[in-house]
Write an enzyme that holds these catalytic residues in place. Sequence first.
Site, PDB file in Angstrom:
ATOM      1  N   LYS A 105      12.074  52.428 -49.997  1.00 60.58           N
ATOM      2  CA  LYS A 105      12.695  53.127 -50.648  1.00 60.58           C
ATOM      3  C   LYS A 105      12.134  54.725 -50.023  1.00 60.58           C
ATOM      4  CE  LYS A 105      15.733  53.536 -53.935  1.00 60.58           C
ATOM      5  NZ  LYS A 105      16.639  52.795 -54.459  1.00 60.58           N
ATOM      6  N   GLY A 217      24.412  58.401 -68.101  1.00 60.20           N
ATOM      7  CA  GLY A 217      24.422  58.712 -66.702  1.00 60.20           C
ATOM      8  C   GLY A 217      25.797  58.920 -66.199  1.00 60.20           C
ATOM      9  N   ASN A 220      26.984  58.540 -59.366  1.00 57.51           N
ATOM     10  CA  ASN A 220      27.803  57.490 -58.622  1.00 57.51           C
ATOM     11  C   ASN A 220      28.294  56.284 -59.437  1.00 57.51           C
ATOM     12  OD1 ASN A 220      27.912  55.187 -56.862  1.00 57.51           O
ATOM     13  ND2 ASN A 220      28.960  56.584 -55.716  1.00 57.51           N
ATOM     14  N   ALA A 221      26.880  55.619 -60.014  1.00 59.14           N
ATOM     15  CA  ALA A 221      27.212  54.517 -60.437  1.00 59.14           C
ATOM     16  C   ALA A 221      27.815  54.355 -61.998  1.00 59.14           C
ATOM     17  CB  ALA A 221      25.562  53.811 -60.836  1.00 59.14           C
ATOM     18  N   GLY A 222      27.252  55.589 -62.708  1.00 58.76           N
ATOM     19  CA  GLY A 222      27.885  55.639 -64.108  1.00 58.76           C
ATOM     20  C   GLY A 222      29.450  55.953 -64.264  1.00 58.76           C
TER      21      GLY A 222
END
Length: 415
Positions: A105, A217, A220-222
């Site tokens: 990461k 959230g 992008n994901a949410g």
Amino acid sequence: MGNANAFEVAQKQFDQCADILNLESSVRAMLRVPMREFHVWLPVRMDDGFVRVFQGFRVQYNDSRGPTKGGIRFHPDETIDTVRALAAWMTWKCALLDLPLGGAKGGVICNPKEMSLGELERLSREYVRAVYQFIGPDKDIPAPDVYTTPQIMTWMMDEYSKVSGKNQFGVITGKPIGLGGSAGRGDATARGGMYTIREAANVLGIDLSKATVAVQGFGNAGSHAARLCEEMFGCKVVAVSDSQGGICDEKCLDLEAVCECKLNTLSVVNLPNATRISNEEVLGLEVDILIPAALENVITEKNAPDIKAKIVAELANGPTTPEADDILYKNGVHVIPDFLCNAGGVTVSYFEMVQNAYMYFWDEKEVHASLEKKMTAAYHSVLKTSQEYKLNMRQAAYVHAVKRVVEAMKSRGWV
Ligand code: GLU
């Protein structure tokens, strides 16, 4: 990001798993800490003419199963410990999905919301120059994460290509389509999570077409998760939130309007006529599915007793502390743990690497089908272990992943 130290959380989770597997001390010593980490200071000329020095990190946690893989975050609260934790989780994620990759990461302490595009470009290029010798298609392959975009990936790929004197699309994933990116990478994290939600709902006997959803959230994901819950299953999304707060509508939110509001005003809270609630309230709503899709440590021992959802689908990395895990398990909440639920992103990143290597691109249908196969298989192997050995879903996922990494280290003669 919550108060708990994310790396201490990651180590605690690993220690639990090491006890379950009765791992020897050399293996524990190797897997409790990263193999390598880089701390870099990046001078960037800002638009006002002055040079600002940003601090950045790249942590390569374990590469026994292949080159390390993991995103880069641009966030004002980034710390070396969050990056270490996220790199550990990438290691377990890639192993659980049986990708031939290790975990890494990266992060830079900065606030992209306050930077111009030019400043972001110079920072992205500087970061790549600083870690140039240590990344590469067969060493360590970065990708997007919180507040980093396909455009940022393109600048980074371009800088790496320039320095090495040839096009090197395979150095980074999450690139735009047409520049080495893969079809289906944009919503891969959310879509992968959908396949696990579908399987969990089946197991629990939840009819998804009648289910209600709250999403914490809206990055992008949410945002993709909210849309896909509605599109794929006909769920009702009744609440969403972002760093400014949340909104809810018992009947169902108009997601198109929410997305437009986020785009135009940078927050969902400005949606006209919506009821405003706090981020904390979003977590405790009476819904079938709760999707934490922002940062780590949001579900803690304090608010876990209030969670009423039947399924918690962790699209964020590390949203739940170990103390909260115990409470949710006792209360019968079905948790789809982060490095299973959100593994769709790195899985399609892996497909992107494969396509880059043989210079031939798949269509979206093929990407979705391959992703579905991988996610469904991973979900069921974790569920089976959890039932057989009476472990919670996170412990079961750890058992699968850690076993694979230990096997690789042993075969290579490291431990
Ligand atoms: N940043 C994403 C994650 O946490 C994707 C990583 C990748 O595609 O390499 O899984």
